[in-house]
Design a protein around this motif. Structure first.
Motif, short mmCIF file in Angstrom:
data_model
loop_
_atom_site.label_atom_id
_atom_site.label_comp_id
_atom_site.label_asym_id
_atom_site.label_seq_id
_atom_site.Cartn_x
_atom_site.Cartn_y
_atom_site.Cartn_z
N LEU A 160 40.15 44.58 5.02
CA LEU A 160 39.07 44.09 5.86
C LEU A 160 37.82 44.94 5.67
N ASN A 161 36.67 44.33 5.80
CA ASN A 161 35.40 45.04 5.73
C ASN A 161 34.81 45.08 7.14
N PRO A 162 34.90 46.21 7.81
CA PRO A 162 34.46 46.27 9.21
C PRO A 162 33.04 45.79 9.44
N THR A 163 32.12 46.11 8.55
CA THR A 163 30.73 45.73 8.76
C THR A 163 30.49 44.25 8.56
N LYS A 164 31.40 43.55 7.88
CA LYS A 164 31.25 42.12 7.63
C LYS A 164 32.26 41.26 8.40
N ASP A 165 33.47 41.76 8.55
CA ASP A 165 34.55 40.94 9.10
C ASP A 165 34.75 41.09 10.61
N ALA A 166 34.32 42.20 11.17
CA ALA A 166 34.56 42.42 12.61
C ALA A 166 33.67 41.52 13.45
N LEU A 167 34.25 40.85 14.44
CA LEU A 167 33.48 40.04 15.38
C LEU A 167 32.78 40.92 16.41
N LEU A 168 33.41 42.05 16.73
CA LEU A 168 32.82 43.07 17.59
C LEU A 168 33.05 44.41 16.92
N ILE A 169 32.10 45.32 17.01
CA ILE A 169 32.29 46.64 16.40
C ILE A 169 31.44 47.67 17.14
N GLU A 170 31.98 48.89 17.24
CA GLU A 170 31.23 49.98 17.85
C GLU A 170 29.99 50.27 17.02
#
Length: 267
Positions: A207-217
């Motif tokens: 997963l790519n946190p900056t692209k795939d996350a719907l919510l992120i810190e």
């Protein structure tokens, strides 16, 4: 009989040496052992290894897939240090297990995220959605705080780093929570509507946190990942060399260029 006794003494001496073979600080060598999760911690440590080699320190990286053994192994002096956890997690572990592990230095931040394979936007999350969360206290609270920040739930104290489901005062979407070991969460993505996943496990799952996350810190997350040791070795020169290397300009550049915002330097 004297020969037998002598042989037993030799065997016991050898056993005593091998019992501490995993701990570079306790031995006479320049080996330093560090427990870490695979991504990004072990990857970052691999970048540090040649820097320490120039300092005369042989860095040995021990990769673990869970959040318990790295602390247990350091507490039992089988491994010198670990690098995988935040301060809230360390505090909870020390309290629950009666250990006395200590922070050596802060290295990076992994923005925690919420992921879904069923929905492209958090606004699409249906009433009664199934949500998986980490089951360890600190990361469970971190997940709840992220949901609360984005209005999916309301907590008694939106800044309580040890909040639990009992502290939820409003759940307008009637979210149904299930707690699992953090390493298992990426595997639930095909089964649930939303999964709150630590970045190291998200990266390991592709997963790519900056692209795939719907919510992120955001970058102001207080959850720094630390190098952790014990009171008896935190000031050891080899440990301090590792701490200096982990917070060097070279490692800062590596983190920024390699992870593209999914992992952020904390120094």
């Amino acid at each position: 009989m004297k020969k037998l006794i002598a042989a037993v003494v030799v065997l016991l001496a050898l056993a005593g040496c091998s019992a501490h073979s995993g701990s570079g600080v306790e031995g006479d060598s320049n080996t330093l052992t560090v427990a870490a999760t695979a991504i990004p911690h072990a990857e970052i440590l691999k970048q540090v290894k040649p820097i320490l080699a120039k300092e005369g320190v042989d860095l040995q990286i021990k990769v673990f897939a869970d959040y318990v053994q790295p602390n247990s192994q350091v507490a039992e002096k089988n491994i010198d240090l670990n690098y995988f956890q935040t301060k809230p997690y360390l505090d909870a572990f020390n309290h629950e297990r009666g250990t006395h592990l200590v922070i050596v230095t802060g290295v990076h931040i992994e923005p925690f995220g919420a992921y879904s394979r069923k929905y492209k936007s958090i606004d699409q999350l249906p009433d009664g959605a199934s949500v998986t969360l980490p089951n360890d206290p600190s990361n469970n609270s971190r997940a709840l705080l992220l949901l609360a920040k984005h209005g999916l739930i309301t907590l008694k104290d939106p800044n309580d780093e040890m909040a639990t489901e009992k502290d939820i005062t409003a759940n307008p979407k009637h979210l149904k929570f299930r707690e699992l070991e953090a390493a298992m969460l990426p595997r639930t993505l095909d089964e649930v509507d939303l999964a709150l996943i630590n970045t190291n496990y998200a990266l390991a799952a592709g997963l790519n946190p900056t692209k795939d996350a719907l919510l992120i810190e955001d970058k102001n997350s207080p959850y720094v990942n630390y190098l952790v040791g014990r009171e008896d070795n935190k000031d050891d020169p080899r440990v301090q060399k590792l701490a200096k290397a982990l917070t060097s300009p070279e490692i800062k550049t590596f983190i920024e260029q390699h992870y593209h915002g999914a992992v952020l330097p904390a120094f």
